[in-house]
Design an enzyme around this catalytic site. Structure first.
Site, PDB file in Angstrom:
ATOM      1  N   CYS A   2     -45.036  14.667 -48.361  1.00 30.02           N
ATOM      2  CA  CYS A   2     -44.554  13.440 -48.999  1.00 30.02           C
ATOM      3  C   CYS A   2     -45.019  13.337 -50.456  1.00 30.02           C
ATOM      4  O   CYS A   2     -45.933  14.010 -50.879  1.00 30.02           O
ATOM      5  CB  CYS A   2     -45.100  12.227 -48.256  1.00 30.02           C
ATOM      6  SG  CYS A   2     -44.791  12.275 -46.517  1.00 30.02           S
ATOM      7  N   LYS A 605     -41.382  21.171 -50.364  1.00 28.45           N
ATOM      8  CA  LYS A 605     -41.912  22.233 -51.237  1.00 28.45           C
ATOM      9  C   LYS A 605     -43.423  22.381 -51.085  1.00 28.45           C
ATOM     10  O   LYS A 605     -43.959  23.477 -51.169  1.00 28.45           O
ATOM     11  CB  LYS A 605     -41.574  21.870 -52.684  1.00 28.45           C
ATOM     12  CG  LYS A 605     -42.033  22.867 -53.705  1.00 28.45           C
ATOM     13  CD  LYS A 605     -40.920  23.794 -54.062  1.00 28.45           C
ATOM     14  CE  LYS A 605     -41.339  24.898 -55.005  1.00 28.45           C
ATOM     15  NZ  LYS A 605     -40.666  26.157 -54.673  1.00 28.45           N
TER      16      LYS A 605
HETATM   17  O1  M6R Z   1     -47.049  26.454 -52.484  1.00 27.43           O
HETATM   18  P1  M6R Z   1     -47.227  27.663 -51.619  1.00 27.43           P
HETATM   19  O2  M6R Z   1     -46.962  28.926 -52.343  1.00 27.43           O
HETATM   20  O3  M6R Z   1     -48.567  27.690 -50.956  1.00 27.43           O
HETATM   21  O4  M6R Z   1     -46.140  27.509 -50.484  1.00 27.43           O
HETATM   22  C1  M6R Z   1     -46.084  28.417 -49.423  1.00 27.43           C
HETATM   23  C2  M6R Z   1     -44.818  28.277 -48.635  1.00 27.43           C
HETATM   24  O5  M6R Z   1     -44.717  26.986 -48.088  1.00 27.43           O
HETATM   25  C3  M6R Z   1     -43.576  28.558 -49.489  1.00 27.43           C
HETATM   26  O6  M6R Z   1     -43.645  29.800 -50.094  1.00 27.43           O
HETATM   27  C4  M6R Z   1     -42.307  28.490 -48.610  1.00 27.43           C
HETATM   28  O7  M6R Z   1     -42.325  29.510 -47.683  1.00 27.43           O
HETATM   29  C5  M6R Z   1     -41.075  28.568 -49.507  1.00 27.43           C
HETATM   30  N1  M6R Z   1     -40.340  27.347 -49.421  1.00 27.43           N
HETATM   31  C6  M6R Z   1     -40.173  29.689 -49.153  1.00 27.43           C
HETATM   32  O8  M6R Z   1     -39.086  29.757 -50.006  1.00 27.43           O
END
Ligand code: M6R
Length: 610
Positions: A2, A605
């Site tokens: 959120c 995200k």
């Molecule tokens: O912010 P982060 O790199 O830690 O996020 C990790 C994952 O949640 C992120 O890479 C997710 O898999 C993406 N939405 C994939 O496209």
């Protein structure tokens, strides 16, 4: 996860309009529901419903809400389904206290029961409501909002931040207890938010906070306090140079396409950072450690898998990749003071990663090196050292340019470490650095230009396909996983990414006539991958090839559309180049399927929850 934003102004009347504008910039954090509480002449107008900011604004006229202060919340559902009742902000027992949170309250069940037993009217199943009641409880006892907010955090277990206000007071209060929160000081108004993009429409003067701190926002100033003892802290706002327009689409139909197109520039920018003054510090911390772990989630993990191949290939150094949530139970006890945990996270707020950061720090088990995109994030502030991804904002939920940057970082580090330990000679290392800084931007651009139309045509043939595989081998292992993740995430298909030699150990049984299997390959490995392609083809499956044009591979595609050819280049660049057509394929397929690739359903995200 959120997002919350609270604003307190001296003279504004149009708080709804400003909060909608700021809230829109947090859309990537949650779009299950949106709510806005605006305070006008001592009364709180609270409107909320299911949907994105724009949808709920259209439905309820959020941007027309009057007032000089208020809070907007964008929800990614965890506690309680995405319904109007569970949407935030919430009122406490009556409409005098309003507030919203980000994060999870782990003692939700017990604490909700306790509140109800002591007479609180808890209406929703959402844990954010408990934050507002907790403040209400202590306000009844103390009659002092600042103290009530501070004491409320003792009752609430978990990782969260929240913002809360009273109808009859011009202040808004916010706490940071494990989830992100930043503040800004504008002209006769102040703001606190989960993330910078939503602050920038109001001000560039930023105050960064640490966990365990809280804020009192008034039109003139932001006061920072330590939650533990209520001590007032001195914290001056610092101007940020981050451009508010960086978080706009710039003429592209979607952020995802814009961000794919930014990759050539990312190559230049990140190489600039890597060759800068801090390079030796990063290399030293790696070189001085005996056991190297790479901890990340999702796309960042897939880039980490590529990193492990680079470390082996260019430096002969083992780098053990682990998914964030798995790390403690798989490797936790093996961590010692000579270990280095390389924590990779675009947001720098992913809870699975922060858990590992806390584990290492609280038990003194070696060092941490963050690789992080969001400046001001928890990972950036708390890792022993950090390497910035230098991507600017990545707004689209599917990661693209940050995966790209991460792979460049790993290639660079591996080449430098290889030179230091003699695996590469000086010339070899230099030539890799030259390739990364000079050839990669041009090659990435050529790949975008060349494969855009190929990916678009291929996407048309995959409409209606619900199930497929994406296989890699050697250096393309992480690439195939990443391609599969993109297709799953934004096309709602089942697409499994795996090692191509593993396919015959079970999954091959799924292949029937025309069943699609994508093979990501390089000229170095195609002699082996041909075996895996044959195993699919002789069962009448459909092979789709991503890689350089090779005459030995041509006979395996039944139709030219099934060859996603990338420009010729060096194997070291393949993990960055080969991912581009897969990003484009998933993007075009998603659009063809009528999905908004920037906001895939059920996702967020930034995942600040367990
Ligand atoms: O912010 P982060 O790199 O830690 O996020 C990790 C994952 O949640 C992120 O890479 C997710 O898999 C993406 N939405 C994939 O496209």
């Amino acid at each position: 996860m959120c997002g919350i934003t609270g604003i307190v102004s001296l003279n504004r009347e149009n708080i709804g309009e400003v909060l909608v504008k700021c809230g829109r910039k947090l859309t990537y954090r949650g779009y299950d529901s949106v709510g806005l509480a605006a305070v006008h002449e001592g009364k709180v107008d609270l409107r909320k419903d299911v949907g994105t900011v724009d949808a709920v604004d259209k439905l309820l006229g959020l941007s027309k809400m009057k007032g000089d202060r208020g809070i907007v919340q964008l929800r990614w559902a965890t506690y309680g389904p995405p319904t109007k009742l569970n949407a935030q902000p919430h009122f406490a027992c009556d409409d005098s206290i309003y507030g919203a949170h980000n994060g999870n309250i782990h003692n939700y069940v017990e604490y909700r029961r306790e509140l109800v037993e002591t007479g609180h009217i808890v209406r929703s199943e959402n844990d954010g409501e408990l934050c507002v009641h907790a403040v209400d409880k202590y306000y009844e006892q103390t009659g002092d909002m600042l103290e009530a907010v501070r004491l409320s955090t003792r009752d609430l277990k978990g990782a969260f931040s929240f913002a809360v206000g009273r109808a009859d007071s011009r202040e808004i209060y916010a706490v940071k207890m494990g989830s992100s929160l930043v503040a800004g000081v504008g002209n006769e108004e102040t703001i606190a938010s989960s993330d910078l993009p939503s602050i920038l429409p109001v001000t560039n003067n930023i105050i960064y906070l640490a966990d365990g701190e809280m804020l009192a926002l008034s039109p003139e100033k932001v006061e920072v306090y330590r939650i533990e003892d209520g001590k007032r802290l001195t914290r001056k706002p610092e101007p940020t140079t981050i451009d508010v327009h960086a978080a706009e689409k710039g003429g592209f139909p979607h952020f995802m396409l814009k961000e794919i197109n930014e990759q050539p520039k990312v190559a230049q920018d990140v190489m600039g950072v890597l060759q800068g003054a801090k390079s030796d510090e990063w290399l030293n911390i790696i070189e001085e450690s005996k056991n190297l772990y790479l901890v990340a989630c999702g796309s960042s993990y897939n880039a980490g898998v590529v990193g492990a191949y680079y470390f082996n290939r260019l430096a002969g150094i083992p780098l053990v990749p682990s998914i964030g949530g798995q790390f403690e139970s798989m490797y936790g006890r093996a961590l010692d003071e000579d270990s280095l945990s390389i924590l990779v996270s675009q947001s720098g707020e992913t809870k699975d990663i922060l858990n590992v950061l806390n584990l290492v720090k609280s038990q003194g088990r070696g060092k941490t090196l963050g690789i992080v995109n969001v400046i001001g994030s928890t990972l950036m502030f708390n890792a022993d050292a950090y390497i910035p991804m230098a991507c600017g904002y990545e707004v689209s939920v599917p990661a693209t340019k940050t995966y790209f940057s991460q792979t460049v970082i790993f290639a660079y580090l591996a080449a430098m470490l290889g030179e230091r330990n003699g695996t590469l000679d000086r010339q070899e290392a230099k030539s890799i650095v030259r390739m990364l800084s000079q050839d990669l931007p041009t090659q990435a651009q050529a790949t975008i230009d060349h494969t855009g139309i190929l990916a678009k045509n291929l996407a048309k043939t995959l409409i209606g396909v619900k199930d497929l595989y994406c296989l890699g081998y050697g250096m393309t292992d992480g690439v195939a996983r990443e391609g599969a993740l993109k297709i799953k995430e934004i096309c709602y298909n089942h697409c499994e990414g795996m090692y191509s030699s593993e396919f015959k150990h079970g999954p091959l049984s799924i292949v029937t006539r025309d069943y699609p299997v994508i093979f990501v390959t390089t000229p170095e490995d195609s002699w082996m991958v041909i075996n895996h392609i044959n195993e699919v083809k002789c069962r009448f499956g459909r092979a789709i090839i991503v890689g350089e044009r090779e005459s030995s591979l041509e006979p395996y595609v039944s139709n030219e559309v099934d060859y996603l050819e990338v420009p010729k280049g060096n194997i070291v660049l393949n993990p960055m180049i080969d991912v581009i057509p897969l990003q484009l394929l998933s993007y075009f397929l998603s659009v063809d399927l009528g999905i908004d690739p920037d906001l895939p359903r059920n996702l967020s995200k930034t995942l600040t929850v367990d």
